[in-house]
Design a protein around this motif. Structure first.
Motif, PDB file in Angstrom:
ATOM      1  N   ARG A   1       0.460 -43.902 -13.026  1.00  0.00           N
ATOM      2  CA  ARG A   1       1.502 -44.873 -12.673  1.00  0.00           C
ATOM      3  C   ARG A   1       2.879 -44.199 -12.703  1.00  0.00           C
ATOM      4  N   PRO A   2       3.083 -43.195 -11.858  1.00  0.00           N
ATOM      5  CA  PRO A   2       4.301 -42.380 -11.934  1.00  0.00           C
ATOM      6  C   PRO A   2       5.548 -43.125 -11.493  1.00  0.00           C
ATOM      7  N   ARG A   3       6.684 -42.629 -11.986  1.00  0.00           N
ATOM      8  CA  ARG A   3       7.987 -43.171 -11.585  1.00  0.00           C
ATOM      9  C   ARG A   3       8.533 -42.456 -10.352  1.00  0.00           C
ATOM     10  N   ALA A   4       7.964 -41.297 -10.054  1.00  0.00           N
ATOM     11  CA  ALA A   4       8.351 -40.538  -8.862  1.00  0.00           C
ATOM     12  C   ALA A   4       7.082 -40.030  -8.198  1.00  0.00           C
ATOM     13  N   LEU A   5       7.097 -39.999  -6.873  1.00  0.00           N
ATOM     14  CA  LEU A   5       5.921 -39.597  -6.106  1.00  0.00           C
ATOM     15  C   LEU A   5       6.340 -38.575  -5.059  1.00  0.00           C
ATOM     16  N   VAL A   6       5.626 -37.434  -5.026  1.00  0.00           N
ATOM     17  CA  VAL A   6       5.948 -36.341  -4.113  1.00  0.00           C
ATOM     18  C   VAL A   6       4.718 -36.061  -3.263  1.00  0.00           C
ATOM     19  N   LEU A   7       4.819 -36.301  -1.946  1.00  0.00           N
ATOM     20  CA  LEU A   7       3.673 -36.190  -1.048  1.00  0.00           C
ATOM     21  C   LEU A   7       3.999 -35.246   0.099  1.00  0.00           C
ATOM     22  N   ASP A   8       3.109 -34.275   0.335  1.00  0.00           N
ATOM     23  CA  ASP A   8       3.291 -33.319   1.424  1.00  0.00           C
ATOM     24  C   ASP A   8       2.267 -33.614   2.517  1.00  0.00           C
ATOM     25  N   GLU A   9       2.733 -34.085   3.647  1.00  0.00           N
ATOM     26  CA  GLU A   9       1.891 -34.392   4.814  1.00  0.00           C
ATOM     27  C   GLU A   9       0.710 -35.306   4.465  1.00  0.00           C
ATOM     28  N   PRO A  10       0.947 -36.432   3.796  1.00  0.00           N
ATOM     29  CA  PRO A  10      -0.174 -37.296   3.399  1.00  0.00           C
ATOM     30  C   PRO A  10      -0.872 -37.987   4.555  1.00  0.00           C
ATOM     31  N   ALA A  11      -0.251 -38.055   5.735  1.00  0.00           N
ATOM     32  CA  ALA A  11      -0.872 -38.737   6.877  1.00  0.00           C
ATOM     33  C   ALA A  11      -1.865 -37.856   7.620  1.00  0.00           C
ATOM     34  N   ASN A  12      -1.926 -36.567   7.307  1.00  0.00           N
ATOM     35  CA  ASN A  12      -2.869 -35.679   7.993  1.00  0.00           C
ATOM     36  C   ASN A  12      -4.300 -36.193   7.838  1.00  0.00           C
ATOM     37  N   GLY A  13      -4.980 -36.358   8.952  1.00  0.00           N
ATOM     38  CA  GLY A  13      -6.381 -36.769   8.918  1.00  0.00           C
ATOM     39  C   GLY A  13      -6.601 -38.260   8.840  1.00  0.00           C
ATOM     40  N   LEU A  14      -5.546 -39.045   8.644  1.00  0.00           N
ATOM     41  CA  LEU A  14      -5.715 -40.494   8.583  1.00  0.00           C
ATOM     42  C   LEU A  14      -5.758 -41.084   9.989  1.00  0.00           C
ATOM     43  N   ASP A  15      -6.633 -42.059  10.188  1.00  0.00           N
ATOM     44  CA  ASP A  15      -6.678 -42.751  11.469  1.00  0.00           C
ATOM     45  C   ASP A  15      -5.533 -43.767  11.517  1.00  0.00           C
TER      46      ASP A  15
END
Length: 237
Positions: free
Chosen positions: A146-160
């Motif tokens: 349950r983080p207070r900060a979220l760091v995402l690198d290219e999370p949409a790759n591969g998602l329809d």
């Protein structure tokens, strides 16, 4: 809050980042956008302590990531969805994370439900997952504490398309709950649909930043992105 202050990173004679400064406020989504090779991943690796800046500083919740007392409960990260052990099941991967963070096993089921991985899918080996399933698993892992900060690198790759809509909704809900979300991508049209603030980077330099409204007042954001990043590439030739 996440903050970059005059971050520069050089590798011998290559300057991967050049005086990068921007802030990700709590309660908002900041899109960190640029073409492949622009320096996005280098910036994120510096942020989470995987490499050191040559100069400048990057902090999360006011301190450098290595100085956080309990980083797993403060910051969720997804830098490489292919990094999970291919022989372990998705559930085993999350269970190990939960044990490490001192979380109850029930949290594993909660994040599986949150990202839309079924019980059957969670018992499959990660090596048999599609890229989209690995992305969902990576997001689940990032959300365990349950983080207070979220760091995402290219999370949409591969998602329809349905998965991308789900991800936008999830990130919006997390930001609205007070989380500071940093979303790195080379796809501006995906980022601008969920981000409050956009930072465009090219060849290691921040080219422009502002709210979606501010940048659209200057001109068509897609055209601005194209011209800025093209000019950045030409300036280094």
């Amino acid at each position: 809050m996440i903050e970059f202050k005059h971050v520069t990173k050089t590798y011998r004679d290559v300057r991967a980042l050049d005086d990068v400064s921007f802030t990700v406020e709590a309660g908002g989504v900041t899109g960190f956008v640029g073409p492949n090779g622009a320096g996005k991943s280098t910036a994120l690796r510096i942020l989470v302590g995987l490499c050191r800046a040559t100069s400048g500083s990057a902090t999360v919740l006011g301190v450098p990531y290595p100085d956080l007392e309990d980083p797993g409960h403060q910051v969720g990260t997804l830098l490489d969805a292919s990094a999970f052990h291919p022989g372990r099941s998705g559930r085993e991967t999350l269970m190990l994370g939960a044990i490490t963070l001192g979380l109850p096993r029930s949290r594993v089921d909660e994040v599986l439900d949150l990202v839309g991985l079924t019980r059957k899918e969670s018992h499959r080996a990660v090596g048999a997952y599609s890229l989209g399933m690995r992305q969902r698993l990576g997001i689940a892992h990032a959300l365990l504490g349950r983080p207070r900060a979220l760091v995402l690198d290219e999370p949409a790759n591969g998602l329809d398309p349905q998965g991308i809509r789900w991800m936008r909704s999830l990130l919006r809900d997390l930001a609205d709950s007070g989380c500071a979300v940093l979303l790195s991508s080379h796809l501006l049209h995906e980022v601008e649909r969920v981000a409050d603030h956009v930072v465009i980077i090219g060849r290691g330099r921040v080219l422009v930043q502002g709210t979606i409204t501010e940048l659209n007042q200057v001109g068509d954001l897609e055209q601005t992105f194209f011209h800025l990043t093209s000019d950045a590439d030409r300036s280094t030739v």
